[in-house]
Design an enzyme around this catalytic site. Sequence first.
Site, PDB file in Angstrom:
ATOM      1  N   SER A 119       0.803  -1.219   0.000  1.00 15.49           N
ATOM      2  CA  SER A 119       0.000   0.000   0.000  1.00 15.49           C
ATOM      3  C   SER A 119       0.840   1.275   0.000  1.00 15.49           C
ATOM      4  O   SER A 119       0.321   2.346   0.190  1.00 15.49           O
ATOM      5  CB  SER A 119      -0.960  -0.019   1.184  1.00 15.49           C
ATOM      6  N   ARG A 124      -4.877   2.850  -2.273  1.00 20.95           N
ATOM      7  CA  ARG A 124      -5.592   1.693  -1.750  1.00 20.95           C
ATOM      8  C   ARG A 124      -5.536   1.575  -0.235  1.00 20.95           C
ATOM      9  O   ARG A 124      -4.867   2.310   0.453  1.00 20.95           O
ATOM     10  CB  ARG A 124      -5.088   0.438  -2.420  1.00 20.95           C
ATOM     11  N   SER A 125      -6.156   0.592   0.225  1.00 18.60           N
ATOM     12  CA  SER A 125      -6.466   0.448   1.635  1.00 18.60           C
ATOM     13  C   SER A 125      -5.312   0.285   2.586  1.00 18.60           C
ATOM     14  O   SER A 125      -4.161   0.327   2.245  1.00 18.60           O
ATOM     15  CB  SER A 125      -7.313  -0.776   1.758  1.00 18.60           C
ATOM     16  N   ASP A 126      -5.631   0.092   3.788  1.00 17.70           N
ATOM     17  CA  ASP A 126      -4.639  -0.142   4.818  1.00 17.70           C
ATOM     18  C   ASP A 126      -4.322  -1.607   4.861  1.00 17.70           C
ATOM     19  O   ASP A 126      -4.545  -2.334   3.919  1.00 17.70           O
ATOM     20  CB  ASP A 126      -5.190   0.324   6.148  1.00 17.70           C
TER      21      ASP A 126
END
Length: 304
Positions: A119, A124-126
């Site tokens: 990431s 995008r996400s964690d």
Amino acid sequence: MFIKSLSTLLLSAAGAFAATGQLVQVTNFGPNPTNVGMFVYRPARLANPLPLIMAIHYCSGTAQAYFQGTQYANLADTHGFMVIYPNAPDSGGCWDVHTQATLTHDAGGDSLGIVSQRSYDDERSDGRYPDVFKAGSAFSGVPFGCFAGPDMWNSQCSTGQLIMTPEQWGDLVRNAYPGFNGTRPKFQFWHGTADTTLYPQNFWEDIKQWTNVFGVSQTPTSNITNNPLPGYSRASFGPNVQAILAQGVGHTVPEQANDVLNWFGISDVTPGSGSPTTSAPSSPSTSAPSTTSAPGGAAAHWGE
Ligand SMILES: *[C@@H]1O[C@H](CO)[C@@H](O)[C@H](O)[C@H]1NC(C)=O
Ligand SMILES: *[C@@H]1O[C@H](CO)[C@@H](O)[C@H](O)[C@H]1NC(C)=O
């Protein structure tokens, strides 16, 4: 996480390596308790959305060797995806797939450093691991958790003598992230019947583990012979588990990078915007060859 022999590497390296860009080291990314190295291959032209492949080298390998010895970078030029090559901090070039830290969600270890790399660059996400990757592909590995123990090497596992029930194998995966109820990455694994480094029994244990995790029958829904190469067979257990057995092949199952792209759903992606394959927004991960423990290990962890 995987262990492939050196000869494998040389063999792969003998193939045409023609990536036009450079491998670039990145030093600043998220939590990385074991100091996993990070090297990125970003082709000149990118697809949008941008798929990402984590190309995780075999045990005794390096990011650089894996970059040069596989076709992922060449294919990145064609398809416009990005490739990250983590580099194992261990002096022997193996991943810490025997540690509870790596085998447990958010508990540290090499796996956490790898997830952080995933990431570093994007929107995008964690790091909820199961959410992090869309798909995994492992070459010549073992089930998730099979190498667990005090030592880097687990002979009981490597020689195929660690036999468990599907439920027991599945519990190892589920217990890595208790309570997770999202979608797990689909998982494909390759193994040679003449592997004397990680015995082929590990292939059958892998089938038990991943069919249990996905809640599907251990009887293949299809098994295509001579696919993708003569002597290989591709057994599917529903859409999310695929087990490819290579007759007479040893520990070095030559990586079929195009086949892996297909599994990841990014074969049709091209540089530029509006790539045809929309199913690849996130990042498929290749844990490619792995050896040790890892194939299963890495994917299982991430996949949850
Ligand atoms: C599982 O699903 C429930 C209901 O959607 C949710 O509240 C919970 O946070 C989820 N657990 C995990 C670990 O994601
Ligand atoms: C698929 O078929 C081949 C050829 O008969 C066989 O050797 C292999 O064990 C089968 N795979 C599985 C997972 O049953």
